[in-house]
Scaffold this motif. Structure first.
Motif, mmCIF file in Angstrom:
data_model
loop_
_atom_site.group_PDB
_atom_site.id
_atom_site.type_symbol
_atom_site.label_atom_id
_atom_site.label_comp_id
_atom_site.label_asym_id
_atom_site.label_seq_id
_atom_site.Cartn_x
_atom_site.Cartn_y
_atom_site.Cartn_z
ATOM 1 N N TYR A 50 15.030 -64.881 13.181
ATOM 2 C CA TYR A 50 14.890 -64.141 11.924
ATOM 3 C C TYR A 50 13.599 -64.574 11.237
ATOM 4 O O TYR A 50 13.351 -65.770 11.071
ATOM 5 C CB TYR A 50 16.086 -64.417 11.013
ATOM 6 C CG TYR A 50 15.991 -63.762 9.647
ATOM 7 C CD1 TYR A 50 16.281 -62.417 9.483
ATOM 8 C CD2 TYR A 50 15.617 -64.505 8.527
ATOM 9 C CE1 TYR A 50 16.201 -61.807 8.229
ATOM 10 C CE2 TYR A 50 15.534 -63.919 7.272
ATOM 11 C CZ TYR A 50 15.819 -62.566 7.126
ATOM 12 O OH TYR A 50 15.735 -61.980 5.892
ATOM 13 N N ASN A 51 12.781 -63.606 10.889
ATOM 14 C CA ASN A 51 11.512 -63.882 10.219
ATOM 15 C C ASN A 51 11.718 -63.760 8.706
ATOM 16 O O ASN A 51 11.963 -62.668 8.194
ATOM 17 C CB ASN A 51 10.432 -62.896 10.690
ATOM 18 C CG ASN A 51 9.055 -63.279 10.201
ATOM 19 O OD1 ASN A 51 8.860 -63.587 9.029
ATOM 20 N ND2 ASN A 51 8.085 -63.245 11.119
ATOM 21 N N HIS A 52 11.621 -64.878 7.992
ATOM 22 C CA HIS A 52 11.856 -64.865 6.548
ATOM 23 C C HIS A 52 10.773 -64.085 5.793
ATOM 24 O O HIS A 52 11.023 -63.569 4.700
ATOM 25 C CB HIS A 52 11.916 -66.299 6.013
ATOM 26 C CG HIS A 52 13.242 -66.957 6.257
ATOM 27 N ND1 HIS A 52 14.326 -66.774 5.442
ATOM 28 C CD2 HIS A 52 13.639 -67.781 7.253
ATOM 29 C CE1 HIS A 52 15.349 -67.469 5.913
ATOM 30 N NE2 HIS A 52 14.965 -68.086 7.011
ATOM 31 N N THR A 53 9.604 -63.996 6.380
ATOM 32 C CA THR A 53 8.503 -63.302 5.693
ATOM 33 C C THR A 53 8.671 -61.785 5.784
ATOM 34 O O THR A 53 8.569 -61.065 4.790
ATOM 35 C CB THR A 53 7.150 -63.722 6.292
ATOM 36 O OG1 THR A 53 6.998 -65.142 6.166
ATOM 37 C CG2 THR A 53 6.009 -63.026 5.566
ATOM 38 N N THR A 54 8.943 -61.305 7.014
ATOM 39 C CA THR A 54 9.064 -59.860 7.220
ATOM 40 C C THR A 54 10.517 -59.378 7.111
ATOM 41 O O THR A 54 10.752 -58.173 7.076
ATOM 42 C CB THR A 54 8.529 -59.481 8.602
ATOM 43 O OG1 THR A 54 9.337 -60.120 9.612
ATOM 44 C CG2 THR A 54 7.080 -59.931 8.759
ATOM 45 N N THR A 55 11.472 -60.346 7.071
ATOM 46 C CA THR A 55 12.926 -60.064 7.051
ATOM 47 C C THR A 55 13.372 -59.258 8.264
ATOM 48 O O THR A 55 14.393 -58.564 8.222
ATOM 49 C CB THR A 55 13.346 -59.329 5.758
ATOM 50 O OG1 THR A 55 12.794 -58.020 5.761
ATOM 51 C CG2 THR A 55 12.894 -60.088 4.521
ATOM 52 N N ILE A 56 12.612 -59.372 9.349
ATOM 53 C CA ILE A 56 12.982 -58.681 10.588
ATOM 54 C C ILE A 56 13.769 -59.652 11.469
ATOM 55 O O ILE A 56 13.344 -60.790 11.693
ATOM 56 C CB ILE A 56 11.737 -58.176 11.335
ATOM 57 C CG1 ILE A 56 11.010 -57.122 10.490
ATOM 58 C CG2 ILE A 56 12.115 -57.602 12.691
ATOM 59 C CD1 ILE A 56 9.713 -56.641 11.118
ATOM 60 N N ALA A 57 14.913 -59.208 11.974
ATOM 61 C CA ALA A 57 15.747 -60.040 12.850
ATOM 62 C C ALA A 57 15.681 -59.514 14.278
ATOM 63 O O ALA A 57 15.624 -58.299 14.514
ATOM 64 C CB ALA A 57 17.184 -60.042 12.361
ATOM 65 N N GLY A 58 15.687 -60.428 15.230
ATOM 66 C CA GLY A 58 15.669 -60.048 16.632
ATOM 67 C C GLY A 58 17.071 -59.746 17.137
ATOM 68 O O GLY A 58 18.048 -59.808 16.389
ATOM 69 N N PRO A 59 17.217 -59.429 18.417
ATOM 70 C CA PRO A 59 18.536 -59.115 18.995
ATOM 71 C C PRO A 59 19.380 -60.386 19.127
ATOM 72 O O PRO A 59 18.854 -61.504 19.227
ATOM 73 C CB PRO A 59 18.181 -58.542 20.371
ATOM 74 C CG PRO A 59 16.868 -59.184 20.710
ATOM 75 C CD PRO A 59 16.134 -59.311 19.415
ATOM 76 N N TRP A 60 20.691 -60.215 19.132
ATOM 77 C CA TRP A 60 21.603 -61.349 19.295
ATOM 78 C C TRP A 60 21.572 -61.838 20.742
ATOM 79 O O TRP A 60 21.388 -61.055 21.685
ATOM 80 C CB TRP A 60 23.027 -60.951 18.938
ATOM 81 C CG TRP A 60 23.265 -60.720 17.469
ATOM 82 C CD1 TRP A 60 23.336 -59.525 16.822
ATOM 83 C CD2 TRP A 60 23.453 -61.734 16.470
ATOM 84 N NE1 TRP A 60 23.552 -59.709 15.479
ATOM 85 C CE2 TRP A 60 23.632 -61.059 15.231
ATOM 86 C CE3 TRP A 60 23.485 -63.128 16.482
ATOM 87 C CZ2 TRP A 60 23.853 -61.736 14.035
ATOM 88 C CZ3 TRP A 60 23.709 -63.810 15.302
ATOM 89 C CH2 TRP A 60 23.888 -63.122 14.092
ATOM 90 N N SER A 61 21.778 -63.132 20.929
ATOM 91 C CA SER A 61 21.841 -63.706 22.271
ATOM 92 C C SER A 61 23.180 -63.367 22.915
ATOM 93 O O SER A 61 24.087 -62.838 22.264
ATOM 94 C CB SER A 61 21.706 -65.231 22.192
ATOM 95 O OG SER A 61 22.856 -65.810 21.562
ATOM 96 N N ASP A 62 23.320 -63.678 24.194
ATOM 97 C CA ASP A 62 24.621 -63.574 24.853
ATOM 98 C C ASP A 62 25.546 -64.651 24.270
ATOM 99 O O ASP A 62 25.082 -65.728 23.872
ATOM 100 C CB ASP A 62 24.478 -63.784 26.360
ATOM 101 C CG ASP A 62 23.729 -62.637 27.031
ATOM 102 O OD1 ASP A 62 23.785 -61.504 26.508
ATOM 103 O OD2 ASP A 62 23.091 -62.882 28.079
ATOM 104 N N PRO A 63 26.858 -64.411 24.222
ATOM 105 C CA PRO A 63 27.787 -65.420 23.685
ATOM 106 C C PRO A 63 27.797 -66.686 24.550
ATOM 107 O O PRO A 63 27.646 -66.626 25.773
ATOM 108 C CB PRO A 63 29.144 -64.710 23.739
ATOM 109 C CG PRO A 63 28.819 -63.256 23.827
ATOM 110 C CD PRO A 63 27.542 -63.163 24.591
ATOM 111 N N PHE A 64 27.972 -67.814 23.903
ATOM 112 C CA PHE A 64 28.079 -69.086 24.622
ATOM 113 C C PHE A 64 29.000 -70.019 23.837
ATOM 114 O O PHE A 64 29.167 -69.883 22.625
ATOM 115 C CB PHE A 64 26.703 -69.732 24.813
ATOM 116 C CG PHE A 64 25.991 -70.061 23.522
ATOM 117 C CD1 PHE A 64 26.122 -71.322 22.931
ATOM 118 C CD2 PHE A 64 25.189 -69.115 22.887
ATOM 119 C CE1 PHE A 64 25.471 -71.618 21.735
ATOM 120 C CE2 PHE A 64 24.544 -69.404 21.692
ATOM 121 C CZ PHE A 64 24.683 -70.656 21.116
#
Length: 279
Positions: A50-64
């Motif tokens: 998660y980028n605090h500056t742009t507030t853009i979040a990436g995709p979630w990882s596989d569950p572990f």
């Protein structure tokens, strides 16, 4: 985020709980450790950037699943100052090395009392009783995640955990309200299964183990390290040794042979925690 099941973690639904931003990335650091104090062994996690500056979040990882730790940290064990913490070459043992031996000691402590002290999520099957009481194998019971009763190969009754009461003193879960029970449950009179099967998922144990348990774990870890030192010297299977007029004998386990065991001092500390179930 954290969830009770892999599916909930993957879909971020149901039992999924967002943990927020837990790790701040730093330049040049490739490995990060996060300790979830409210998490339990057997639960599932997913992460994303998660980028605090742009507030853009990436995709979630596989569950572990998270990594299970022992009942003491390496730093806590060092503070007990119970034994030599050196390798055979004289170098100091690392925290990772100590963590593995502390985990072994923690499992031995579990075996002594008959259940796990660490906060853990478990799924079990039990016979459905007319009293509507279920007696899980582990303790203390912290919370109930799900309860499903199988009354026939393809028919079940699902109970809302909020309709159940946990008796922490007598170590059982009781269904208190039947207003959400489907017809499947009452079809017992027509007999499909001679005894319905209850499947429950629940959380049990301690977020922080009691102090006597931590001390018992430290005593047992010292025993584990002593056994390790003997094995490294090729004396792991030695029962006794005679030097001149002196005979030196090793302590034996309950089976009468040398080996890993919970020491007597630790057994005394754990005596009050032995599993006794009244039904």
């Amino acid at each position: 985020g954290r969830a009770a099941t892999s599916d909930d973690a993957s879909s971020q639904s149901g039992t999924f709980t967002s943990l927020g931003s837990v790790v701040t990335l730093a330049t040049g650091v490739e490995t990060y450790t996060y300790l979830d104090g409210a998490g339990a062994a057997g639960q599932w996690y997913v992460t994303r950037y998660y980028n605090h500056t742009t507030t853009i979040a990436g995709p979630w990882s596989d569950p572990f699943e998270g990594v299970v730790t022992g009942y003491l940290s390496a730093a806590e064990f060092r503070d007990y100052d119970m034994c030599d913490l050196s390798n055979s070459d004289g170098s100091a043992m690392t925290d990772d090395q100590l963590d593995r031996h502390i985990l072994t000691a923690s499992r031995l402590v579990d075996g002594e009392v008959g259940y796990e002290f660490g906060l853990t999520q478990s799924t079990e099957q039990h016979p459905w009783r007319q009293s509507r009481r279920l007696y899980p194998f582990q303790r203390p019971i912290v919370s109930l995640q799900s309860l499903t009763v199988l009354v026939a190969p393809s028919q079940t009754a699902n109970f809302d955990p909020s309709s159940c009461v946990i008796n922490t003193g007598a170590h059982y879960i009781e269904v208190a309200f039947l207003n959400n029970v489907t017809y499947s449950l009452f079809a017992l009179t027509n007999l499909w299964l001679s005894q319905p099967i209850a499947n429950l998922t629940y959380t049990h144990g301690y977020a922080v183990p009691p102090e006597p348990v931590k001390t018992a774990t430290a005593l047992t870890a010292a025993e584990v390290l002593a056994e390790r030192a003997l094995n490294q010297q090729g004396m792991g299977g030695l029962n006794n040794a005679k030097i001149g007029n002196y005979l030196i004998s090793r302590k034996t386990t309950g089976s009468g042979v040398p080996g890993l065991d919970v020491p007597m001092a630790a057994k005394l500390l754990l005596a009050r925690y032995h599993a006794i179930t009244l039904r």
